[in-house]
Design an enzyme around this catalytic site. Structure first.
Site, short mmCIF file in Angstrom:
data_model
loop_
_atom_site.label_atom_id
_atom_site.label_comp_id
_atom_site.label_asym_id
_atom_site.label_seq_id
_atom_site.Cartn_x
_atom_site.Cartn_y
_atom_site.Cartn_z
N ASP A 98 0.79 -1.24 0.00
CA ASP A 98 0.00 0.00 0.00
C ASP A 98 0.82 1.28 0.00
O ASP A 98 0.34 2.33 0.42
CB ASP A 98 -0.91 -0.01 1.24
N GLU A 120 -0.11 -9.13 -1.04
CA GLU A 120 -0.77 -8.53 0.14
C GLU A 120 -1.99 -7.72 -0.29
O GLU A 120 -2.21 -6.59 0.16
CB GLU A 120 0.21 -7.68 0.96
N HIS A 207 5.99 5.67 12.93
CA HIS A 207 6.37 6.42 11.74
C HIS A 207 5.21 6.96 10.92
O HIS A 207 5.41 7.76 10.02
CB HIS A 207 7.24 5.55 10.83
C1 UD1 Z 1 6.60 4.99 3.74
C2 UD1 Z 1 5.23 4.58 3.19
C3 UD1 Z 1 4.43 3.89 4.30
C4 UD1 Z 1 5.21 2.78 4.94
C5 UD1 Z 1 6.57 3.28 5.38
C6 UD1 Z 1 7.43 2.16 5.92
C7 UD1 Z 1 4.13 5.99 1.52
C8 UD1 Z 1 3.36 7.21 1.26
N1 UD1 Z 1 4.49 5.77 2.80
O1 UD1 Z 1 6.37 5.98 4.72
O2 UD1 Z 1 3.24 3.39 3.74
O3 UD1 Z 1 4.49 2.33 6.07
O4 UD1 Z 1 7.26 3.86 4.26
O5 UD1 Z 1 8.50 2.62 6.68
O6 UD1 Z 1 4.42 5.24 0.60
N2 UD1 Z 1 14.11 8.58 4.98
C9 UD1 Z 1 15.48 8.50 4.91
N3 UD1 Z 1 16.05 7.28 4.64
C10 UD1 Z 1 15.34 6.16 4.43
C11 UD1 Z 1 13.94 6.23 4.50
C12 UD1 Z 1 13.34 7.45 4.76
O7 UD1 Z 1 16.18 9.49 5.10
O8 UD1 Z 1 15.93 5.09 4.20
C13 UD1 Z 1 13.47 9.88 5.28
C14 UD1 Z 1 13.49 10.86 4.10
O9 UD1 Z 1 13.69 12.16 4.59
C15 UD1 Z 1 12.07 10.72 3.54
C16 UD1 Z 1 11.27 10.51 4.83
O10 UD1 Z 1 12.10 9.67 5.62
O11 UD1 Z 1 11.69 11.89 2.82
C17 UD1 Z 1 9.91 9.87 4.66
O12 UD1 Z 1 9.95 8.72 3.81
P1 UD1 Z 1 8.61 8.30 3.01
O13 UD1 Z 1 8.88 7.06 2.24
O14 UD1 Z 1 8.06 9.45 2.28
O15 UD1 Z 1 7.57 8.04 4.18
P2 UD1 Z 1 7.51 6.91 5.29
O16 UD1 Z 1 6.92 7.50 6.51
O17 UD1 Z 1 8.82 6.22 5.37
N1 UDP Z 2 11.78 -3.37 10.93
C1 UDP Z 2 13.17 -3.44 10.74
N2 UDP Z 2 13.97 -2.61 11.48
C2 UDP Z 2 13.48 -1.71 12.36
C3 UDP Z 2 12.06 -1.61 12.52
C4 UDP Z 2 11.25 -2.46 11.79
O1 UDP Z 2 13.65 -4.26 9.97
O2 UDP Z 2 14.27 -0.99 12.98
C5 UDP Z 2 10.91 -4.26 10.12
C6 UDP Z 2 9.82 -5.01 10.85
O3 UDP Z 2 10.27 -6.28 11.27
C7 UDP Z 2 8.73 -5.13 9.78
C8 UDP Z 2 8.93 -3.92 8.91
O4 UDP Z 2 10.23 -3.42 9.21
O5 UDP Z 2 8.94 -6.27 8.96
C9 UDP Z 2 7.90 -2.88 9.19
O6 UDP Z 2 8.25 -1.71 8.53
P1 UDP Z 2 7.63 -0.30 8.88
O7 UDP Z 2 7.12 -0.30 10.27
O8 UDP Z 2 8.64 0.70 8.49
O9 UDP Z 2 6.45 -0.17 7.82
P2 UDP Z 2 4.93 -0.70 7.77
O10 UDP Z 2 4.93 -2.17 7.99
O11 UDP Z 2 4.18 0.08 8.79
O12 UDP Z 2 4.50 -0.33 6.40
#
Ligand code: UD1
Ligand code: UDP
Length: 371
Positions: A98, A120, A207
């Protein structure tokens, strides 16, 4: 038979954790050529997963920007992925879950008239604001999906209720359980776990976009009160890379002796931390699926969940995002042994660790059927 080509697209940490086992299974089949395109929606957190599974992407769209917006992610992926789809011209595009990556990759497939398989599929809250924007993303993907890989019967029922064709829905279990089977180690050691030895360990993650700001500050405030009241509690918080999350945490729980904020853990570390914890507090989706398999109670700091199976199994409790509610429910699990035991049952509502095999079998049959 000619080799068929499957293009697998993912971009964030959870998609990678759930797609890597599937890529590995696809690559055991000689009749399929599997190409990986990562969008790079996440950078470091994606790299951690690729390293853990020892996989390399064939394409990296490398779109991540600090504080990226939903429009920015969408536009950047759509413009860059078009070229990859054109060059590879796959027989099937696989997306997961998603995220914005899933939505845009599916859209690119639709525009190129290439069938999309959704891993999923069928999770729903039917509330477009929660989780935001994920509820839109998964419903939108399911509008254009050809093969639905539903993790549970509940997900399948949602799809049927929406009029999706039954012969295109495959109940497979969730591939996250496939991943979990490879990561838990009895002899696992880590300095942070040694620090928590002799204490009750609360593992925390947070997050979600809709929780940024006040809800997240409320969560952290509740955790702070818990640590102040219970001297035998320690908290480990592998903090998401999002700077907005880091700011909220810094304002409330930095510099508290029994709370450790650490960099995101790689998946092997995180799963083993889960399995050693007393209790998990999270707004994550994936963590809700993993915890029942490990028998770890989870307080879900959200107003909705698309994972009702874990709630029915008794492992998950939805506690919302208000500070007082989170504090009360956490306190309850720290003081009420009976309630704690009730939530600590090991159940497997999300699968038996063979989801990838079922998905690949369905893909093989589908590709044979259409050619
Ligand atoms: C995204 C997904 C969310 C998922 C989550 C898992 C969307 C809209 N959101 O949200 O569904 O649950 O990932 O974690 O698709 N950043 C870094 N390094 C990284 C990752 C992120 O610096 O490796 C920082 C960046 O500043 C980035 C911000 O985190 O702009 C947000 O990342 P983004 O993918 O937009 O949103 P998430 O909250 O991670
Ligand atoms: N996870 C990880 N390292 C962390 C925190 C979470 O590998 O420090 C894993 C966790 O086991 C799960 C996945 O990341 O499989 C969940 O990711 P996240 O919470 O970022 O996203 P969501 O599932 O809410 O989309």
């Amino acid at each position: 038979m000619n080799k068929k080509k499957v293009l697998v697209v993912f971009g964030t940490r959870p998609e990678a954790i759930k797609m890597c086992p599937l890529v590995k299974e696809l690559r055991t089949k000689t009749s399929i050529q599997t190409v990986i395109c990562v969008t790079g929606q996440h950078r470091e957190m994606l790299a951690q997963v690729m390293d853990a599974f020892q996989l390399k992407a064939d394409y990296n769209l490398d779109i991540m920007k600090p504080r990226q917006t939903l429009s920015g992610i969408t536009v950047d992926i759509l413009t860059r992925i078009e070229k990859v789809v054109k060059i590879e011209n796959p027989d099937l595009i696989l997306v997961h879950g998603d995220t914005s990556t899933s939505f845009v990759a599916a859209l690119a497939g639709f525009y190129a008239r290439i069938p999309v398989g959704h891993v999923e599929a069928g999770l729903r809250t039917y509330n477009m604001q929660s989780p935001y924007p994920e509820e839109f993303n998964r419903q939108a993907v399911d509008l254009i999906t050809e093969m639905y890989f539903a993790p549970t019967e509940t997900a399948k029922d949602n799809l049927l209720r929406e009029g999706k064709r039954e012969e295109r829905i495959f109940v497979t279990g969730n591939t996250v359980i496939d991943a979990l089977k490879t990561t838990i180690r009895n002899d696992y050691k880590n300095e942070n776990l040694e620090w928590a030895d002799g204490s009750r360990l609360l593992l925390l993650t947070a997050h979600r976009r809709e929780n940024l700001g006040d809800p997240m500050r409320g969560m952290f405030q509740a955790i702070k009160r818990i640590v102040q009241e219970f001297e035998d509690v320690k908290v480990i918080y592998p903090i998401h890379k999002n700077p907005a999350v880091r700011e909220a945490a810094k304002g409330v729980i930095a510099d508290i002796e029994r709370i450790r904020m650490i960099e995101p853990l790689d998946v092997v570390d995180f799963h083993n931390f889960m399995s050693r914890s007393y209790l998990i507090l999270t707004d994550s989706g994936g963590v809700q699926e993993e915890a029942p398999s490990l028998g770890k109670p989870v307080l879900v700091m959200r107003d909705t969940t698309e994972r009702p199976e874990g709630v029915a199994a008794g492992t998950l409790k939805l506690v919302g995002t208000r500070e007082d509610d989170i504090f009360r429910e956490t306190r309850r699990l720290l003081t009420d042994e009976k309630e704690y035991q009730r939530m600590s049952k090991t159940e497997n509502p999300y699968g038996d660790g063979h989801a990838s095999e079922r998905i690949v079998q369905a893909i093989l049959e589908y590709l044979e059927e259409i050619f």
